[in-house]
Design an enzyme around this catalytic site. Structure first.
Site, short mmCIF file in Angstrom:
data_model
loop_
_atom_site.label_atom_id
_atom_site.label_comp_id
_atom_site.label_asym_id
_atom_site.label_seq_id
_atom_site.Cartn_x
_atom_site.Cartn_y
_atom_site.Cartn_z
N ASP A 9 -1.35 6.99 6.08
CA ASP A 9 -2.44 6.10 5.68
C ASP A 9 -2.68 5.17 6.87
OD1 ASP A 9 -4.10 4.15 4.70
OD2 ASP A 9 -2.79 3.52 3.06
N LYS A 52 -12.36 -1.26 7.71
CA LYS A 52 -11.70 -2.28 8.53
C LYS A 52 -12.06 -2.11 10.00
CE LYS A 52 -8.28 -2.06 5.00
NZ LYS A 52 -8.49 -3.31 4.26
N TRP A 107 0.83 -1.21 0.00
CA TRP A 107 0.00 0.00 0.00
C TRP A 107 0.85 1.24 0.00
CZ3 TRP A 107 -4.37 -0.87 -1.95
CH2 TRP A 107 -5.03 -2.08 -1.71
N1 PMP Z 1 -4.12 1.41 2.40
C1 PMP Z 1 -4.16 0.33 3.16
C2 PMP Z 1 -3.18 0.19 4.29
C3 PMP Z 1 -5.09 -0.69 2.90
O1 PMP Z 1 -5.12 -1.79 3.65
C4 PMP Z 1 -5.99 -0.53 1.83
C5 PMP Z 1 -7.07 -1.54 1.51
N2 PMP Z 1 -6.90 -2.81 1.92
C6 PMP Z 1 -5.90 0.62 1.05
C7 PMP Z 1 -4.97 1.58 1.37
C8 PMP Z 1 -6.81 0.84 -0.11
O2 PMP Z 1 -8.01 1.25 0.38
P1 PMP Z 1 -9.31 1.46 -0.49
O3 PMP Z 1 -9.75 0.13 -0.96
O4 PMP Z 1 -10.25 2.12 0.48
O5 PMP Z 1 -8.95 2.37 -1.62
#
Ligand code: PMP
Length: 358
Positions: free
Chosen positions: A171, A195, A101
């Site tokens: 994030d 989450k 991520w």
């Molecule tokens: N950052 C992290 C740490 C994640 O775990 C996730 C999704 N699993 C995301 C970003 C992406 O998030 P989204 O699906 O809301 O765009």
């Protein structure tokens, strides 16, 4: 009977929040309508978004001078929105890469602004969070971007860093509201709610008010933090049900005693499972290094892919949901977010022991 839900997200929600929503699903606050059927500009919905914002401020002890927003596009849109809004001409930002991520956040930022990698733990498979001494900051970065919990590999900044004089952009998608945070260290905190903090559909963004002046007027309107803030997240139609559910989740967190209380609970739950891994004579091996172990996504392996498949099949038969590791890395992953009950973790530990001895 509820499933033992270890999904990585969307994930388990507090039963009490779901039951509350169910009770007033057809008649929201005496309106004779569902919350899904009322105007987002009605007093009734304004009260929901105001309470959600107030609860976020209270739970996270957000100091004055910050704005809480509920946006769309997921955390993934924030990867681009942050640099588009915050990095003006001649400015740059530093990124700490601790998993897929944060790589994605960096790659998106690279498309629209000047950014550099200040540290990466990719070598060795993102098993750890770097020591602050390993982070090589550029000259005068506008912010340092971190991903506080690595959802896929299961490593977490157990002690959150601070960079004197340089705001952090974080994030927190997979550990938002799971523990106290010193918000004053951050320029922006963003997290998809799906989450720890609610269902999918809304992204919480906490932003320093003095950063709102940075949004370039030339950006498309929907990408501008200043417009979203000026309109209190109601510039256009927001994801009303996600915000409503998130409000109920935060009420539950408050009743539970707030973030200190949930952090203790999360630590205790994760310890149960890490102990089961560590006391298995090598039958299970944890992916992350002990000092970086995530309290949210507990990743581990068995001796071979085949053994993992057999374990996952048996676990599924025994009522455990969502234990397969992310499709990019395999293995086993137990996501133990806020609403995952202690009893589910205890049941998993029992299953792991029984499976090993069978
Ligand atoms: N950052 C992290 C740490 C994640 O775990 C996730 C999704 N699993 C995301 C970003 C992406 O998030 P989204 O699906 O809301 O765009």
């Amino acid at each position: 009977m509820p499933a033992y839900n270890f999904n990585a997200g969307p994930a388990v929600l507090p039963r009490t929040a779901l039951e509350y929503a169910q009770r007033e699903f057809l008649d929201f606050q005496g309106t004779g309508m569902s919350v899904l059927e009322i105007s987002h500009r009605s007093k009734d919905f304004e009260a929901v978004i105001a309470e959600a914002e107030a609860l976020a401020k209270e739970l996270l002890a957000i100091p004055d001078g910050y704005k809480v927003l509920f946006l769309q596009g997921g955390a993934s849109l924030q990867f681009a929105m942050v640099p588009m809004n915050i990095l003006g001409p001649g400015e740059s930002a530093d990124y700490v890469l601790t998993g897929s991520w944060s790589e994605k956040a960096f790659q998106e930022a690279e498309k629209v602004a000047s950014v550099r990698v200040a540290a990466s733990t990719k070598e060795g498979g993102y098993k750890r969070i770097p020591d602050v001494s390993e982070i090589q900051l550029g000259s005068n970065p506008a912010y340092v971007h971190i991903t506080t919990n690595n959802t896929i590999y299961g490593a977490q900044w157990r002690a959150l860093p601070a960079f004197p004089g340089i705001p952090i952009v974080a994030d927190m998608s997979s550990d938002m509201l799971s523990r106290p945070v010193n918000v004053a260290d951050y320029g922006i905190i963003y997290a998809g709610l799906q989450k720890n903090a609610g269902p999918a559909g809304a992204t919480m963004v906490i932003i320093r008010e003095d950063w709102l002046a940075k949004s370039p007027k030339t950006l498309p309107t929907m990408l501008r933090y200043d417009v979203m803030a000026k309109n209190s997240s109601l510039y256009n139609t927001p994801p009303v049900f996600s915000i409503y559910m998130s409000m109920l989740v935060m009420r539950w967190l408050k009743e539970l005693g707030g973030l200190e209380a949930i952090a203790r609970r999360n630590e205790a739950k994760a310890k149960l499972i890490y102990d089961a891994i560590d006391n298995s004579d090598g039958f299970y091996t944890g992916h992350a290094e002990p000092g970086s172990r995530s309290l949210m996504n507990i990743t581990f392996n068995l001796g071979s892919e085949e053994q993992e498949k057999a374990f996952l099949a048996k676990a599924k038969d025994a009522g455990f949901v969502g234990l397969a590791g992310h499709r990019s890395v395999g293995g086993v992953r137990a996501s133990t977010y806020n609403a995952c009950p202690v009893e589910a973790c205890e049941a998993l530990v029992q299953f792991m022991q029984d499976y090993r001895c069978s």
